[in-house]
Motif scaffolding. Structure first.
Motif, PDB file in Angstrom:
ATOM      1  N   GLY A 112       0.825  -1.194   0.000  1.00  0.00           N
ATOM      2  CA  GLY A 112       0.000   0.000   0.000  1.00  0.00           C
ATOM      3  C   GLY A 112       0.859   1.244   0.000  1.00  0.00           C
ATOM      4  N   LEU A 113       0.298   2.327   0.505  1.00  0.00           N
ATOM      5  CA  LEU A 113       1.003   3.601   0.602  1.00  0.00           C
ATOM      6  C   LEU A 113       1.186   3.975   2.056  1.00  0.00           C
ATOM      7  CD1 LEU A 113      -0.728   5.772  -2.171  1.00  0.00           C
ATOM      8  CD2 LEU A 113       1.551   4.748  -2.250  1.00  0.00           C
ATOM      9  N   ILE A 114       2.345   4.522   2.379  1.00  0.00           N
ATOM     10  CA  ILE A 114       2.628   5.018   3.717  1.00  0.00           C
ATOM     11  C   ILE A 114       2.925   6.505   3.616  1.00  0.00           C
ATOM     12  CG2 ILE A 114       5.068   4.350   3.517  1.00  0.00           C
ATOM     13  CD1 ILE A 114       5.098   3.964   6.539  1.00  0.00           C
ATOM     14  N   SER A 115       2.400   7.294   4.579  1.00  0.00           N
ATOM     15  CA  SER A 115       2.532   8.745   4.501  1.00  0.00           C
ATOM     16  C   SER A 115       2.836   9.322   5.885  1.00  0.00           C
ATOM     17  CB  SER A 115       1.247   9.367   3.956  1.00  0.00           C
ATOM     18  OG  SER A 115       1.308  10.779   4.008  1.00  0.00           O
ATOM     19  N   ASN A 116       3.657  10.352   5.879  1.00  0.00           N
ATOM     20  CA  ASN A 116       3.914  11.101   7.118  1.00  0.00           C
ATOM     21  C   ASN A 116       3.062  12.362   7.197  1.00  0.00           C
ATOM     22  OD1 ASN A 116       5.095  12.702   5.184  1.00  0.00           O
ATOM     23  ND2 ASN A 116       7.139  12.749   6.132  1.00  0.00           N
ATOM     24  N   GLY A 117       2.107  12.503   6.264  1.00  0.00           N
ATOM     25  CA  GLY A 117       1.259  13.678   6.208  1.00  0.00           C
ATOM     26  C   GLY A 117       1.679  14.646   5.132  1.00  0.00           C
ATOM     27  N   VAL A 118       2.927  14.552   4.702  1.00  0.00           N
ATOM     28  CA  VAL A 118       3.451  15.425   3.660  1.00  0.00           C
ATOM     29  C   VAL A 118       3.947  14.601   2.473  1.00  0.00           C
ATOM     30  CG1 VAL A 118       5.175  17.177   3.087  1.00  0.00           C
ATOM     31  CG2 VAL A 118       4.127  17.157   5.362  1.00  0.00           C
ATOM     32  N   LYS A 119       4.676  13.542   2.773  1.00  0.00           N
ATOM     33  CA  LYS A 119       5.285  12.713   1.742  1.00  0.00           C
ATOM     34  C   LYS A 119       4.724  11.299   1.822  1.00  0.00           C
ATOM     35  CE  LYS A 119       9.840  11.119   0.152  1.00  0.00           C
ATOM     36  NZ  LYS A 119      11.304  11.166   0.424  1.00  0.00           N
ATOM     37  N   SER A 120       4.495  10.677   0.663  1.00  0.00           N
ATOM     38  CA  SER A 120       3.973   9.314   0.598  1.00  0.00           C
ATOM     39  C   SER A 120       4.888   8.451  -0.255  1.00  0.00           C
ATOM     40  CB  SER A 120       2.552   9.304   0.007  1.00  0.00           C
ATOM     41  OG  SER A 120       1.666  10.067   0.796  1.00  0.00           O
ATOM     42  N   THR A 121       4.913   7.166   0.059  1.00  0.00           N
ATOM     43  CA  THR A 121       5.709   6.214  -0.720  1.00  0.00           C
ATOM     44  C   THR A 121       5.100   4.830  -0.602  1.00  0.00           C
ATOM     45  OG1 THR A 121       7.948   5.384  -1.125  1.00  0.00           O
ATOM     46  CG2 THR A 121       7.281   5.643   1.162  1.00  0.00           C
TER      47      THR A 121
END
Length: 422
Positions: A112-121
């Motif tokens: 899936g996608l993981i995000s820190n609130g600003v950047k996703s990968t």
């Protein structure tokens, strides 16, 4: 030394005395054999250590045996957990009754996608329980924080679901222990779902590409995220890796007798150990070529030594022939000399390997990281009596062959020519 030699049979004492005729040349031949045996057994011992380390790390990572739906590793799932196992409690109870089994760990593999609130990968996630990390032992390198807490423990806070991130993934997202991240994944029904997790620790697999994408969360949290009670696989961990094949056969028979609603396939760790198999094939080729070269060096050295010895003793050979000695008897005497040289060299080479093995246990020598990895590893070699026996038998056969070819040519010379040879 004299008392020791006197205890040997007459034929060996005679062979020893003949070798002392030119002690320097005999010592050089023994040195060459010693170095060859040391090179073969130490390099082979390093290979055995490498094989054993890779075998254990692979088995600790994937499990000695993996239970899954048939064809799970060959085909892609249309939806998450569409090829998963359901109601695995009976399977786990069946496997845990075997004394060889250390534990059975359910796993869920998802992306899936993981995000820190600003950047996703993109991430590659694995759902596990806390005992997973006990099974991994020293093959999991924790960099910061701790492993996942038991979800049934009082130390676990349900309001702060935990996650472990690969060290490079945490670095790319600029998060550390205590920070929050969001996972977005497709559920088993095809919808999107997102949960927030608190970073509980970071770790390294030693493979940069995995450290940039991999993460661990509790299997219960994954099931909530994917809206499914299935698991992808069951990993069976054993106390002894050597029992894998035996238990595989017994489990096959056990599963055939069980009345399950679905088929189960058992995959041993060897079939998933791609890196281990490639490294083993490469090392086998390298050691094979090395063994051939060492054998050729020993053959040339002994052939030269025995040829010079036969040439120097041409008149002696002629005298023995004139006194009634058969050619085979003369050849056997040279074979005993070559065999004695080989045995002494093999023993010294084995002793050198044993001393090197002990030295490397005391002195910490680090190897550089292999290709595709970030961490080095300690240099160790295994001392194997079986390896010494194989190397010893090979060297002795090579020495005897070199002596036979040299002596056979010498005894063919006519007696009259041999007696007047200068």
């Amino acid at each position: 030394m004299g008392k020791l030699i006197s205890l040997l049979p007459y034929s060996l004492r005679l062979a020893w005395l003949n070798l002392l005729r030119n002690g320097r040349r005999s010592a050089l031949s023994i040195l060459i054999i010693t170095i060859a045996v040391f090179a073969l057994t130490s390099a082979g011992g390093f290979g055995l250590y490498t094989y054993d380390s890779l075998k254990e790390s692979t088995a600790r990572d994937t499990g000695h045996l993996t239970l899954s739906q048939p064809g799970y590793f060959e085909s892609d799932e249309e939806m998450p957990l569409s090829n998963g196992l359901s109601d695995t409690s009976e399977l786990i109870r069946t496997m845990m009754k075997y004394d060889e089994v250390r534990g059975v760990q359910p796993r869920i593999d998802f992306t899936g996608l993981i995000s820190n609130g600003v950047k996703s990968t993109i991430f590659m996630g694995t759902g596990v329980n806390d005992r997973e990390f006990d099974m991994k032992g020293p093959f999991l390198d924790m960099r910061t924080g701790k492993t996942l807490t038991d979800i049934t423990s009082s130390r676990y806070d349900a309001m702060e679901p935990e996650i472990m991130l690969g060290v490079d993934l945490a670095k790319n997202l600029n998060v550390s222990v205590g920070d929050w991240i969001t996972l977005l994944a497709t559920t088993s029904e095809g919808a999107l779902n997102a949960f927030d997790f608190k970073v509980h620790g970071t770790y390294s697999t030693g493979v940069p590409e995995l450290d940039k994408r991999q993460l661990y969360i509790h299997i219960d949290s994954v099931q909530e995220l994917l809206l499914s009670e299935k698991v992808s696989t069951l990993s069976v961990f054993l106390f002894d890796t050597e029992k894998t094949a035996e238990l595989h056969q017994r489990l096959d028979q056990e599963l055939e007798a069980m009345s399950l609603d679905y088929d189960v396939e058992i995959t041993p760790w060897q079939e998933r150990a791609f890196f281990y198999n490639k490294v083993k094939d490469l090392y086998d080729l390298i050691f094979g070529v090395m063994g051939f070269v060492m054998g050729l060096v020993v053959f040339v050295a002994l052939f030269n030594t025995m040829t010079m010895s036969v040439t120097e003793r041409t008149r002696e050979i002629g005298t023995l022939s004139a006194l009634g000695s058969y050619p085979n008897e003369i050849i056997y005497s040279f074979l005993r000399e070559a065999g004695l040289l080989a045995v002494i060299g093999v023993v010294l080479g084995a002793v050198m390997t044993a001393l090197m093995t002990i030295l490397l246990l005391v002195v910490d020598v680090q190897m550089p990281p292999p290709p595709g990895r970030t961490d080095g590893y300690p240099l160790n070699i295994y001392f194997s009596f079986e390896l010494v026996a194989y190397a010893g038998v090979g060297v002795v056969c090579i020495c005897l062959l070199a002596a036979y070819l040299s002596a056979k040519k010498g005894v063919k010379k006519p007696i009259t020519e041999a007696l007047i040879y200068v």
